[in-house]
Design a protein around this motif. Structure first.
Motif: not given
Length: 230
Positions: A90-105
């Motif tokens: 989702l994000l342009k920046k590589e690396g670990k995603a913010p803790i509040f960002l989750k996949v909508d399964w």
């Protein structure tokens, strides 16, 4: 300092689904830029705690085709990709995603399954074109909603049931619900025949052994007083 709400996301080759979970959001506002800027702000709770989401999305987007829908518990955005292709994240920046960002399964599918699975169930969402949005403005507020309803106008303006005076007038006034006219008391008295009064007087006299009241002599008080002095 602003807090971060839970954000869920899923995608298709042409769109990205982003859901901000924030119950009773007030003054929700989203700023989008073609380069992929996603900036969300709102307040929530009795203390109007500020919340913020500031993302640089993976690729460019078509701002004019982005849509939004709100429920009491969340705000969902359908973000149109400028180019139909699968994003690796989702994000342009590589690396670990913010803790509040989750996949909508609930909406997620893999790239190789997109053609096989139906579009995600958006429930009762009625996505409206954002058109630059300029902030949701707290969804208008209850005051505006009631004003739009015309204030309900007192249920058509009962107007005090037309007034008690008018109601009584319509009933013909006192006197038996039909407005019977009994006439004036003095007029009724004048209608009594003088002969009837005389007959009644004689009957009373006969019953008491005296003379009719009309025939009794009037006492002369002055004459009686003089006799006693003599």
């Amino acid at each position: 300092m602003s807090r971060h709400p839970i954000v869920k996301w899923a995608q298709r080759s042409d769109v990205v689904f982003i859901t901000v979970e924030l119950p009773d959001a007030k003054g929700a506002k989203l700023d989008l830029e073609p380069e992929g800027k996603f900036h969300f702000t709102a307040a929530s709770g009795v203390d109007n705690v500020p919340y913020e989401v500031d993302f640089d999305l993976y690729d460019k987007i078509d701002v004019d085709e982005c849509k939004t829908s709100a429920t009491p518990r969340s705000i969902s955005y359908l973000v149109k990709k400028a180019e139909s292709k699968w994003w690796s994240r989702l994000l342009k920046k590589e690396g670990k995603a913010p803790i509040f960002l989750k996949v909508d399964w609930d909406k997620w599918v893999d790239e190789d399954e997109e053609d096989e699975k139906a579009a995600p169930d958006m429930g009762d969402y009625d996505f409206a074109n954002m058109g630059g949005m300029g902030g949701m403005g707290g969804m208008g507020g209850m005051g505006d909603m009631m004003a739009g309803m015309g204030g309900m106008g007192g249920m058509g303006g009962m107007g005090g049931m037309g007034g008690m005076a008018d109601m009584m007038a319509g009933m013909g006034g006192p006197g038996g619900f039909g407005g019977e006219d009994f006439g004036d008391d003095d007029d009724a008295a004048d209608d009594v025949d003088d002969g009837d009064n005389a007959d009644a007087n004689e009957k009373v006299a006969a019953a008491t052994g005296g003379e009719p009241a009309a025939s009794k002599p009037q006492l002369d008080l002055n004459s009686s007083e003089q006799d006693s002095k003599a």
